[in-house]
Design a protein around this motif. Sequence first.
Motif, PDB file in Angstrom:
ATOM      1  N   GLY A 129      -5.161  11.298  21.431  1.00 49.34           N
ATOM      2  CA  GLY A 129      -6.290  12.207  21.455  1.00 49.34           C
ATOM      3  C   GLY A 129      -7.533  11.498  20.946  1.00 49.34           C
ATOM      4  O   GLY A 129      -7.575  10.273  20.808  1.00 49.34           O
ATOM      5  N   ASP A 130      -8.551  12.269  20.638  1.00 41.67           N
ATOM      6  CA  ASP A 130      -9.831  11.694  20.218  1.00 41.67           C
ATOM      7  C   ASP A 130      -9.927  11.478  18.719  1.00 41.67           C
ATOM      8  O   ASP A 130     -10.862  10.812  18.253  1.00 41.67           O
ATOM      9  N   ARG A 131      -8.972  12.007  17.936  1.00 46.49           N
ATOM     10  CA  ARG A 131      -9.148  11.987  16.482  1.00 46.49           C
ATOM     11  C   ARG A 131      -7.941  11.464  15.707  1.00 46.49           C
ATOM     12  O   ARG A 131      -8.068  11.182  14.523  1.00 46.49           O
ATOM     13  N   PHE A 132      -6.788  11.340  16.324  1.00 40.14           N
ATOM     14  CA  PHE A 132      -5.592  10.990  15.565  1.00 40.14           C
ATOM     15  C   PHE A 132      -5.165   9.562  15.884  1.00 40.14           C
ATOM     16  O   PHE A 132      -5.070   9.168  17.043  1.00 40.14           O
ATOM     17  N   THR A 133      -4.883   8.800  14.829  1.00 38.64           N
ATOM     18  CA  THR A 133      -4.401   7.426  14.946  1.00 38.64           C
ATOM     19  C   THR A 133      -3.092   7.306  14.194  1.00 38.64           C
ATOM     20  O   THR A 133      -2.969   7.784  13.063  1.00 38.64           O
ATOM     21  N   ILE A 134      -2.118   6.677  14.820  1.00 43.59           N
ATOM     22  CA  ILE A 134      -0.847   6.414  14.143  1.00 43.59           C
ATOM     23  C   ILE A 134      -0.592   4.917  14.177  1.00 43.59           C
ATOM     24  O   ILE A 134      -0.739   4.268  15.221  1.00 43.59           O
ATOM     25  N   ALA A 135      -0.236   4.353  13.020  1.00 43.95           N
ATOM     26  CA  ALA A 135       0.015   2.913  12.913  1.00 43.95           C
ATOM     27  C   ALA A 135       1.243   2.686  12.056  1.00 43.95           C
ATOM     28  O   ALA A 135       1.679   3.574  11.296  1.00 43.95           O
ATOM     29  N   GLY A 136       1.818   1.513  12.165  1.00 41.08           N
ATOM     30  CA  GLY A 136       2.979   1.169  11.360  1.00 41.08           C
ATOM     31  C   GLY A 136       3.307  -0.296  11.489  1.00 41.08           C
ATOM     32  O   GLY A 136       2.784  -1.008  12.358  1.00 41.08           O
ATOM     33  N   GLY A 137       4.182  -0.755  10.600  1.00 40.68           N
ATOM     34  CA  GLY A 137       4.568  -2.158  10.629  1.00 40.68           C
ATOM     35  C   GLY A 137       5.631  -2.449   9.604  1.00 40.68           C
ATOM     36  O   GLY A 137       6.069  -1.565   8.858  1.00 40.68           O
ATOM     37  N   ALA A 138       6.069  -3.689   9.563  1.00 42.54           N
ATOM     38  CA  ALA A 138       7.091  -4.119   8.621  1.00 42.54           C
ATOM     39  C   ALA A 138       7.033  -5.629   8.486  1.00 42.54           C
ATOM     40  O   ALA A 138       6.711  -6.328   9.458  1.00 42.54           O
ATOM     41  N   PRO A 139       7.327  -6.153   7.297  1.00 40.09           N
ATOM     42  CA  PRO A 139       7.326  -7.612   7.146  1.00 40.09           C
ATOM     43  C   PRO A 139       8.520  -8.240   7.842  1.00 40.09           C
ATOM     44  O   PRO A 139       9.558  -7.601   8.028  1.00 40.09           O
ATOM     45  N   ILE A 140       8.367  -9.474   8.234  1.00 43.81           N
ATOM     46  CA  ILE A 140       9.468 -10.223   8.837  1.00 43.81           C
ATOM     47  C   ILE A 140      10.135 -11.027   7.718  1.00 43.81           C
ATOM     48  O   ILE A 140       9.649 -12.085   7.315  1.00 43.81           O
ATOM     49  N   LEU A 141      11.232 -10.504   7.205  1.00 46.81           N
ATOM     50  CA  LEU A 141      11.937 -11.152   6.101  1.00 46.81           C
ATOM     51  C   LEU A 141      13.426 -11.262   6.441  1.00 46.81           C
ATOM     52  O   LEU A 141      14.115 -10.247   6.570  1.00 46.81           O
ATOM     53  N   PHE A 142      13.891 -12.461   6.608  1.00 42.93           N
ATOM     54  CA  PHE A 142      15.317 -12.731   6.817  1.00 42.93           C
ATOM     55  C   PHE A 142      15.892 -11.931   7.990  1.00 42.93           C
ATOM     56  O   PHE A 142      17.028 -11.465   7.961  1.00 42.93           O
ATOM     57  N   GLY A 143      15.059 -11.742   9.019  1.00 44.59           N
ATOM     58  CA  GLY A 143      15.549 -11.069  10.210  1.00 44.59           C
ATOM     59  C   GLY A 143      15.584  -9.562  10.124  1.00 44.59           C
ATOM     60  O   GLY A 143      16.003  -8.900  11.078  1.00 44.59           O
ATOM     61  N   GLU A 144      15.183  -8.974   8.989  1.00 44.96           N
ATOM     62  CA  GLU A 144      15.198  -7.525   8.844  1.00 44.96           C
ATOM     63  C   GLU A 144      13.772  -7.000   8.751  1.00 44.96           C
ATOM     64  O   GLU A 144      12.920  -7.584   8.088  1.00 44.96           O
ATOM     65  N   LEU A 145      13.530  -5.870   9.409  1.00 43.70           N
ATOM     66  CA  LEU A 145      12.205  -5.259   9.368  1.00 43.70           C
ATOM     67  C   LEU A 145      12.200  -4.146   8.325  1.00 43.70           C
ATOM     68  O   LEU A 145      12.193  -2.956   8.634  1.00 43.70           O
ATOM     69  N   LYS A 146      12.199  -4.528   7.073  1.00 48.49           N
ATOM     70  CA  LYS A 146      12.082  -3.563   5.995  1.00 48.49           C
ATOM     71  C   LYS A 146      11.668  -4.269   4.712  1.00 48.49           C
ATOM     72  O   LYS A 146      11.960  -5.463   4.549  1.00 48.49           O
ATOM     73  N   ILE A 150       4.295   3.426   7.562  1.00 47.09           N
ATOM     74  CA  ILE A 150       3.585   4.173   8.594  1.00 47.09           C
ATOM     75  C   ILE A 150       2.243   4.592   8.015  1.00 47.09           C
ATOM     76  O   ILE A 150       2.111   4.797   6.800  1.00 47.09           O
ATOM     77  N   ALA A 151       1.248   4.714   8.885  1.00 48.34           N
ATOM     78  CA  ALA A 151      -0.107   5.007   8.417  1.00 48.34           C
ATOM     79  C   ALA A 151      -0.815   5.938   9.395  1.00 48.34           C
ATOM     80  O   ALA A 151      -1.622   5.483  10.212  1.00 48.34           O
ATOM     81  N   PRO A 152      -0.523   7.238   9.347  1.00 49.22           N
ATOM     82  CA  PRO A 152      -1.264   8.189  10.181  1.00 49.22           C
ATOM     83  C   PRO A 152      -2.655   8.445   9.604  1.00 49.22           C
ATOM     84  O   PRO A 152      -2.843   8.438   8.380  1.00 49.22           O
ATOM     85  N   LYS A 153      -3.621   8.673  10.484  1.00 54.79           N
ATOM     86  CA  LYS A 153      -4.997   8.959  10.060  1.00 54.79           C
ATOM     87  C   LYS A 153      -5.605   9.996  10.993  1.00 54.79           C
ATOM     88  O   LYS A 153      -5.479   9.893  12.212  1.00 54.79           O
ATOM     89  N   LEU A 154      -6.256  10.987  10.407  1.00 52.79           N
ATOM     90  CA  LEU A 154      -6.925  12.037  11.174  1.00 52.79           C
ATOM     91  C   LEU A 154      -8.422  11.945  10.911  1.00 52.79           C
ATOM     92  O   LEU A 154      -8.876  12.081   9.765  1.00 52.79           O
ATOM     93  N   THR A 155      -9.200  11.714  11.954  1.00 56.35           N
ATOM     94  CA  THR A 155     -10.652  11.671  11.840  1.00 56.35           C
ATOM     95  C   THR A 155     -11.195  13.095  11.942  1.00 56.35           C
ATOM     96  O   THR A 155     -11.057  13.738  12.989  1.00 56.35           O
ATOM     97  N   LEU A 156     -11.791  13.572  10.865  1.00 60.49           N
ATOM     98  CA  LEU A 156     -12.298  14.942  10.824  1.00 60.49           C
ATOM     99  C   LEU A 156     -13.673  15.048  11.476  1.00 60.49           C
ATOM    100  O   LEU A 156     -14.003  16.074  12.078  1.00 60.49           O
ATOM    101  N   LEU A 157     -14.470  13.993  11.342  1.00 62.63           N
ATOM    102  CA  LEU A 157     -15.825  13.979  11.878  1.00 62.63           C
ATOM    103  C   LEU A 157     -16.175  12.564  12.265  1.00 62.63           C
ATOM    104  O   LEU A 157     -15.923  11.624  11.502  1.00 62.63           O
ATOM    105  N   GLN A 158     -16.753  12.389  13.442  1.00 66.96           N
ATOM    106  CA  GLN A 158     -17.231  11.071  13.849  1.00 66.96           C
ATOM    107  C   GLN A 158     -18.478  11.231  14.702  1.00 66.96           C
ATOM    108  O   GLN A 158     -18.410  11.679  15.842  1.00 66.96           O
TER     109      GLN A 158
END
Length: 289
Positions: A129-146, A150-158
């Motif tokens: 949509g025009d206002r919602f952003t969802i992001a995420g990630g994980a470090p690369i350590l010994f073959g495991e992604l943990k 997660i980083a959701p963000k809602l833009t109230l005004l732009q």
Amino acid sequence: MRFLTAVALALVMLWVPVDGVAQEEPAMETDTLYVIDLQDGSTLYGYIISRGDDALSIRTVAGLNIELEAVLVRSTTEASGRVVDGEYWSEDPNNTRLFFAPSSRPVPNGACYVGTYMILLPFVGCGLGDRFTIAGGAPILFGELKPFYIAPKLTLLQTENLGLAIGTLAFAGFDDDSDVIGIAFGVATFGSSDKALTTGLGFGYAGSDFASDPVLMLGGEARLSRRVKLITENYIVPTGIEVGLFMGGVRILASNFTGDVGILGATGEGDLACCIPVINFAYRFGGRR
């Protein structure tokens, strides 16, 4: 008498436009700026004069009128950047954040980005949509992604020069019994994508327990040229003793790619620790260019 008649006739010919001698520039279809990608991999920036089944006529940002065969054109996309002194400046494709902290700006609807923080922490984000952003990630350590985040963000005004957003940065996956930890935040961005100040206020949490003291953030960005933008991001962290984190450096810009190079330092009890290099990369795809 014949001489005067000839002079008068010459003056009339100079005053009145003659077909084929003085021609107006062809009118453009719209005043919308486009990115025109060609089949050979090159790119043009300009305005569409006319288009048909067999040809596309454009006026480039340099003022040249060009007619292209339709088979040579791969795509035409509405541009998100602007023209500066006859040169196209693409928008910062990663203007939704500074080095790490978010700005108020959302990722455009349908656009996504992939990248890495500090080489070892890959991430991905998308605009919904025009206002919602969802992001995420994980470090690369010994073959495991943990642990992962997660980083959701809602833009109230732009608006053009003011934006407000709320969100959270949540980490999980440390082990099976650990609480989710993170920070809930609000940010305000003042200014344009080229020159802006971003302020933020956040409260750390672990599970359902929130810290009583906020973390304060002050950051900024200032574009110097088509390819270079200055970035700074600074924190005051209350931990019984005041600890400050500061970052500064440059962002290298391309149409869909950014590379951040900077330094990170810390202060506390009058001491200064410096300097840890900050190196980030991001690539955005989809949306306008």
